[in-house]
Scaffold this active site. Sequence first.
Site, PDB file in Angstrom:
ATOM      1  CB  THR A  66     104.590  99.528 -36.810  1.00  0.00           C
ATOM      2  OG1 THR A  66     104.175 100.539 -35.869  1.00  0.00           O
ATOM      3  CG2 THR A  66     103.741  98.187 -36.367  1.00  0.00           C
ATOM      4  NE  ARG A 125     101.268 107.789 -29.828  1.00  0.00           N
ATOM      5  CZ  ARG A 125     101.780 107.157 -30.834  1.00  0.00           C
ATOM      6  NH1 ARG A 125     102.111 105.851 -30.558  1.00  0.00           N
ATOM      7  NH2 ARG A 125     101.609 107.249 -32.112  1.00  0.00           N
ATOM      8  CB  VAL A 126      97.010 103.691 -27.741  1.00  0.00           C
ATOM      9  CG1 VAL A 126      96.765 102.617 -28.693  1.00  0.00           C
ATOM     10  CG2 VAL A 126      96.900 103.268 -26.165  1.00  0.00           C
ATOM     11  N   GLY A 127      99.014 104.459 -30.225  1.00  0.00           N
ATOM     12  CA  GLY A 127      98.981 104.796 -31.805  1.00  0.00           C
ATOM     13  C   GLY A 127      98.059 104.033 -32.566  1.00  0.00           C
ATOM     14  CG  ASP A 128      99.139 103.063 -36.621  1.00  0.00           C
ATOM     15  OD1 ASP A 128      99.818 103.709 -36.072  1.00  0.00           O
ATOM     16  OD2 ASP A 128      99.336 102.319 -37.532  1.00  0.00           O
ATOM     17  N   GLY A 157     101.168 107.072 -35.965  1.00  0.00           N
ATOM     18  CA  GLY A 157      99.844 106.693 -35.635  1.00  0.00           C
ATOM     19  C   GLY A 157      98.708 107.648 -35.570  1.00  0.00           C
TER      20      GLY A 157
HETATM   21  N1  GLY Z   1     102.660 103.632 -35.759  1.00  0.00           N
HETATM   22  C1  GLY Z   1     103.021 103.079 -34.484  1.00  0.00           C
HETATM   23  C2  GLY Z   1     102.728 104.249 -33.572  1.00  0.00           C
HETATM   24  O1  GLY Z   1     102.352 105.327 -34.025  1.00  0.00           O
HETATM   25  O2  GLY Z   1     102.490 104.052 -32.522  1.00  0.00           O
END
Ligand code: GLY
Length: 306
Positions: free
Chosen positions: A149, A177-180, A203
Site C-alpha cells: 500500500t 477480499r478487502v484488506g486494512d 491487511g
Molecule cells: N495492506 C493491504 C492489503 O492487505 O490489502
Amino acid sequence: MYAIIGTWKMSCEGVREAHAGLARGGAAEDAVEQAIRAVEDEPGFTSVGYGGLPDHDGHVMVDAAFMNGNTLRFGAVMSAENIRNPIRAARALCGRETNCLLAGRGAEQFAIAQGLPMRDLRTPASMMQWREALRQENRKPDAYREHDTVCVLALDGRGSLIAGTSTSGLFLKASGRVGDSPIVGSGFYCDARYGAAAATGLGEDIMRGCLSYDIVSRMRMGVSAQKACEQAVKALSARKIELGEDAGSISVIALSPTGETGAATTLPVFPFAAGNDRGFGLFAAYPAQDGMDIRASSMQALEGEP
Ligand code: GLY
C-alpha cells in the site's frame, strides 16, 4: 511548520512534489492526493492503481481512503474496479455524514457521478504476471512481494493533518477480499489534535490489531510518533507470537501535529519518504535485533536530510 511522510520508495517522487507544494503554502489535503495519485498513475508500481496486480479472477480491485484529522471525517472505497484514481473518490467521499464508505458497484457509480476518470486498470504486464502466477501451484500470498500500500500523511502550515491510502491489495486475493487500507483505525487514522498513522503489510494482520488507531491512541497519551510506532508494532507482533504465530508482515508510519515523524517495521528493511521545512529525503526503518523475535525500529537516512 509542514511535514509529509509516505510509505515505500515508490512514493518518493510523488511525496517530493507534494512536499514542494506544502513549502509553497499548499494544503495537506492536496499534498496527500497529489502524492498518492502519482503512485496510482504509474503502471510500474504493481500494488497500487493502474498496473496493479489482479485478484484471483483477473480483476484489479482497488481500496483507498482519505481522512481529515480536523473533522475526524473519512471517505473510502473498497473492492472497486476501473476507477483511475481511487484516492480522488475517497477524498470526494470524505466529509459526508453518511455513505462515506462505498464498496464495489456503489463506489464505481459514485466515481462516475463525480465525473472522475475511469479506466481499465489492467496492463499487459499485470495480466501476464497473473497468468504466470495461476500456473504456479501452492503459491503463498506475500503482502510485500509487490510492495503493498501507498500511505501518505501530511501536515500543512495551517495545522491540517490528513491521511490517505491506496492499494490494489493482495495479489491473487479472493474475489471480494478487502484488506486494512480502506478500514478506519486499521489501515489509517488521523486526529489533528494527537496525530496520524497508517499501515502497510498483510491487511489480515493489521486489522487484528486496529494498528493505526493504536498508534494514534499512544500519541494521545503523550508518546512520540516514533515510539508509538515501535510500541504498537511490538505489541501486535508479541501478541501474535504468544498465539503461536510469526510476528507478521507489518510496517507503519506516523506524523504528529508538530511535524514529528515515526516509522517501524517487522521487515528487514522498510523504506519511506519524508520531508518537512528543513528538507526532504528517503529513509529506511529497520527492526532492532533485541535477541527476541519482537522488534522495534531504528532509522537511517538513505538520501537527503529532513
Ligand atoms: N495492506 C493491504 C492489503 O492487505 O490489502
